[in-house]
Design an enzyme around this catalytic site. Sequence first.
Site, mmCIF file in Angstrom:
data_model
loop_
_atom_site.group_PDB
_atom_site.id
_atom_site.type_symbol
_atom_site.label_atom_id
_atom_site.label_comp_id
_atom_site.label_asym_id
_atom_site.label_seq_id
_atom_site.Cartn_x
_atom_site.Cartn_y
_atom_site.Cartn_z
ATOM 1 N N ARG B 245 -9.002 25.328 -27.401
ATOM 2 C CA ARG B 245 -9.994 26.067 -28.176
ATOM 3 C C ARG B 245 -10.407 27.355 -27.467
ATOM 4 N NH1 ARG B 245 -13.766 20.772 -28.318
ATOM 5 N NH2 ARG B 245 -12.341 20.471 -30.091
ATOM 6 N N GLU B 365 -8.404 22.765 -33.944
ATOM 7 C CA GLU B 365 -9.053 22.795 -32.637
ATOM 8 C C GLU B 365 -10.538 22.463 -32.739
ATOM 9 O OE1 GLU B 365 -7.785 23.192 -29.684
ATOM 10 O OE2 GLU B 365 -5.806 23.988 -30.061
#
Lengths: 264, 398, 345
Positions: B245, B365
């Site tokens: 992320r 994510e």
Amino acid sequence: MNIVVCVKQTPDSAAKVSVEGGHVTWGDAPLIVNPWDEYAVEEALRQKEKHGGKVTAISMGPESAREALKTALAMGCDEAILVSDAGLKGSDSLGTARALASAVRKIGSVDLVLFGRQAIDGDTGLTAAQVAHLLGWPALTYVAAVEEIKPEAKTMRVQRMIDEGRQVVEAQLPVAMSVVKELNEPRYPSFMGIRKASKATIPTWSIADLGVEASKVGSAGALVSWSEIYAPPVHKVECEVVKGETPQETARTLVDRLIAEKVI
Amino acid sequence: MDFELSSEHLLLQKTVRDFAQREIGPYVKQADRRGEMPAEVLPRMAAQGLLGLCIPAAYGGQDLDYISLGLACEELENVDTSLRVVMSVHVALNSLALLQWASEDQRRRFLVPQARGQKIAAFGLTEPGAGSDAARVASTARRSGDDYLLTGEKTWISLATKADHVLWFARTNPEASDPHQGLSAFLLETDRPGVTRGDLEGKLGVRAGSTGWLHCDEVRVPEINRIGQEGEGFTIAMTCLDNGRYTVAAGAAGLIRACLAASVRYAHERQAFGREIAQHQLIQEKIARMSQQYEIARLLYLRAGWLKNQGRRNTRESSLAKWYATEAAFEAAHQALQVHGAYGYSDEFDVERFFRNARGAMIYEGTSEIHTLIQAGYALGLREDGALRRELPAHRVS
Amino acid sequence: MSNEIWVYIDQFKGTPLPASWEALGQGKRMGGPVIALVFGPGSQAIAKEAFQFGADQVLWSEDPLLADFRAEAFAGLVTQLAKEKKPSLLLVPSTTRGRDITAMVAAELGCGAIPEATGLETKDGSLRVTRPVYAGKLFTTAVFASGQTRIVSLRPRAFPMPEAQSGKSGAATEVKPVAAEADLHTRVAGYAASEGGVSLTDAKVIVSGGRGVANNPNLTPPADLADDKQKEVWKAQQGFKLVRDLASVLGAAVGASRAAVDAGYIPYAYQVGQTGKVVSPDVYIACGISGAIQHQAGMRTAKTIVAINKDPEAPIFGLARFGVVGDMHQILPALTEEFRKRLGK
């Protein structure tokens, strides 16, 4: 082979340059390695990869020029030297050539010095040939192809790009040469190279280190100076859009206009 | 506190920018229209060293730091999201997991060729029935002598059909009282018998990328392929996401920048009501907002990268950066499209691609909703980071 | 120092470059005796033309040392003569040979050189040279420190071509280089195939092609071309054929943008722009060229720019006097045909 490549730091070619208070500014546009010089660095690296030896990058400029040298190191040059001195400011082409020629002499035993064909700020294109002449070496300018270098025999053969096509020239080493775009495709700096470059020590050579006469460089030695610098008057061109129902009609209208305005 | 990028970072940023814009930029529009990743993308990224950017030289990588990873992702997504996705799955989700959790032997076997770009890596967590609820992973890994037999299906896997290595999460202990404790992680080589895979078509965005599914039918993998301990799979997956992320956040900043640049350029070219639309205040508001969003997104991901460099836990910061940047990127793309008027609706201009690409990042994510809950957890003291058996190594200046 | 104005006459294989006469014309305008320097094969014949274009005197040499252009030999002869006669000003056309001469003569004499002038004026007894810098985004007025020979190279087509006055003649003196072959370090081994056609920097009319030359949806590449790239290049070559056809009817040179060269559609020798050739034609017809700043740097001084592009937002339209928003693959053949009719070709 002991190879030297000269790089100059210039504003980005896409930068909007303007004149403020008699000085050239480019806002916060980045400073880059003069695009022509990238081709010179690439060629230096290729010749070293072919024949062995070492490539040293030199730049004459203010402290910020160190970044241009880091880029050259990141591309693969072995060493870099910054030629910098307050007394070099205001050098004309010949003064610059004197300083660079002294640097090459100081490095010693150099076989080949490479330049880009011109710097995109000053656009003079004189430096390579002048450095060659001051060193007493042949100058090979506008090189578009290196056919062969024979380091032991101390000869090289190149193709130069002239207005009429290409000229094939043989020369005895050592040689100073300037290069054009067609010569190669410059590599990107490698990431390992970027790391190495950030840790590298780049010495600074002053006028004293170079052993060059202070009166022959900088504004003290300049025989040419810029008395004023200005933006060209903006000719606002009104674009006349030519239309037609068919390409043939458009073409007819355009040709009519071009002939009427005595353009053709 | 120094907010300036070092000259090394600036050179890295420029190199990746030039590389992405010149080598891949010219082909992106066509690739997006065709819905396929051009064959040269992965080899060129590998040759430039991007696939091992922040992996230590000892493991075949380029030795750069985590901020460099972020900067590279920003530049790559500035050209197209599909390029940043490669970094997210190959480098962040898979390679950094090996750096953090694998044994020396495993790193030599799997990480080194990945870092050198000789093997392409992907991340296999998501299943048809398990997205946000990752603990619901149903793929199994059954002991068979010294090996495991992997069975199950993964979907929405970037580089599924291109990867040589997939970090595959499966249930080794179906009996575990807490399903979070029943998962393990494996490095699956896709050329093992029993592996089938295919591409997924019809995505709204990231069409120049490669997304697909993989199916394992009792694929035999030796114990050496299990990364970390049995039952550690979920924890490993969560730490992978801290890295994944982070790259998504950095990429989203690059996407906002692309929207901003396109809008500024268009605003100066387009005329309406007697002047450049850049002079109209409602257009100015959109551009001001994009400018603000870019600065915020950038600072958030750089801070997360800075923490990673020091080997410090950054789950909260990476989640915050991703949550903010991806929502801002979608908003920026939406407004950029509006700035372009009817031309924004056509693929002659890039903004519709930015818009379609931006939409996906709010889902993968960690959905925006998951991040909302994560941040609430931290802020309310309901969530705390526990110690990990293995930490992501700090960036070592060699 | 004498008040002589020297003009270097550049020639290639016995043909003088038009830019040489432009330089001679400029020399004439400045007052003072004008001495033309003509070296290399055919110089004696070129000397006669030099008088017609304004030279008062010609120094010439056809010495075997000068059979092919080598900067060291030619610049060497110029400096040899200059040290003797000490001219006040040396004007050189800014061709590739001229630029080398400018550089090396200045280095040898230790004097100032100002290259690529686009304007020259004498004000209060001193010379003010206008030249472009920063790829033509800015201009400077460059001046010399006093008391030395001054060297200025002139950009081709920036100065007017003088009228040839037949019947004019003057003193033509043969000179001899003191250097010997053994003193020189270069040897010309030959010439590689010239790209042919009208030289870009001399051309009055240029038809130029950009990335758009490859975008012809109505073309089907031959089946034996394997990959997309080859098909693209084939299509581009068909597009450039349309460019060449128009150029041929107009007696124009062919140019290209960097994008077209980088994409492999046409060799670098045709590139117009900051990293290619800087041109200054009367007419520049840009086909399928967007007109990025770097391209503008190479052609913005053209007197009239005609732009043909599918994209109405292309920056080139901001520079163009005439614009056609349309498909160059349709417009160019129509234009070629129309010009053929109207120019009686």
